[in-house]
Design a protein around this motif. Sequence first.
Motif, PDB file in Angstrom:
ATOM      1  N   GLY A 219       0.792  -1.219   0.000  1.00  0.00           N
ATOM      2  CA  GLY A 219       0.000   0.000   0.000  1.00  0.00           C
ATOM      3  C   GLY A 219       0.826   1.271   0.000  1.00  0.00           C
ATOM      4  N   ILE A 220       2.109   1.190  -0.354  1.00  0.00           N
ATOM      5  CA  ILE A 220       3.003   2.351  -0.345  1.00  0.00           C
ATOM      6  C   ILE A 220       3.244   2.829  -1.768  1.00  0.00           C
ATOM      7  CG2 ILE A 220       5.356   3.143   0.178  1.00  0.00           C
ATOM      8  CD1 ILE A 220       5.344   1.154   2.532  1.00  0.00           C
ATOM      9  N   TRP A 221       3.004   4.119  -1.992  1.00  0.00           N
ATOM     10  CA  TRP A 221       3.318   4.722  -3.280  1.00  0.00           C
ATOM     11  C   TRP A 221       4.823   4.927  -3.360  1.00  0.00           C
ATOM     12  CZ3 TRP A 221       0.321   5.231  -7.406  1.00  0.00           C
ATOM     13  CH2 TRP A 221      -1.074   5.251  -7.240  1.00  0.00           C
ATOM     14  N   ARG A 222       5.450   4.456  -4.428  1.00  0.00           N
ATOM     15  CA  ARG A 222       6.888   4.617  -4.609  1.00  0.00           C
ATOM     16  C   ARG A 222       7.155   5.218  -5.983  1.00  0.00           C
ATOM     17  NH1 ARG A 222       9.469   1.939  -0.469  1.00  0.00           N
ATOM     18  NH2 ARG A 222       8.306   0.233   0.526  1.00  0.00           N
ATOM     19  N   GLY A 223       8.177   6.066  -6.050  1.00  0.00           N
ATOM     20  CA  GLY A 223       8.522   6.673  -7.324  1.00  0.00           C
ATOM     21  C   GLY A 223       9.855   7.372  -7.243  1.00  0.00           C
TER      22      GLY A 223
END
Length: 247
Positions: A219-223
């Motif tokens: 559930g973690i947004w990564r970029g």
Amino acid sequence: MKPRHLLASLAAASMLIAMPALAADSAQDFVDKAAVGGKFEVDSSKIAQDKAQDQSIKNFAQTMIRDHGAANAKLETIAGDQKLKVPTALDAPHQGDLDKLQNAQPPIDPAYVDMQRKAHADAVKLFESYARDGDNAALKTFAQQTVGTLKMHQQMIEKIAAAQDSITGATTPAVKTTNAPNAAGLVPGANSFTETQAKSRIEDAGYSNVSKLAKDDQGIWRGQATKSGQSVAVGLDYQGNVVADSK
């Protein structure tokens, strides 16, 4: 001998004076945090009632206004009886979140849900701790009587978050936590931020050129993003924590 007796009497008297002061400091800290948290619940929920689109969120907001309004009034009465001060304004972090919610473009539903999840994680931790170890009998009883309602609210908002995930296509992670925000790391949990909201939140934290955002199985947004002239990996968890991430 008399001087010794006098010194002993003075020392004993000073201890009697100091003990209530120490107790009042701890009780006052609880009152400060509980009152600010309760006021934030009510104020943010009034905004949600006006601006939220999902009826279940509007209904939840009405419950928060009713339940936290009653709890706030009870806390104020008890604090007054104990000669403790009740803050009438939000602290800077809560006021900042309230302003963001008020000024946000619709839909505000994901932002409100995220704030409520964080607020209730904090509240349950605060009330559980004081119900167990509190140093003021009246406030300790208040915490014991209130924590059950807070846990019920927490369950309600988690169900709403899960329903929102099903609408947006998000997946509930295998690992979940109700811990308070951790500035040192990213916390797994069902993330209700959309990609656009995640990008905006990361930019608000001082990053630019945010790209390649994708939500992982926790559930973690990564970029990728740029900060201080350097390209870094960055992550955003469901509580809104933004952390430069090596993953």
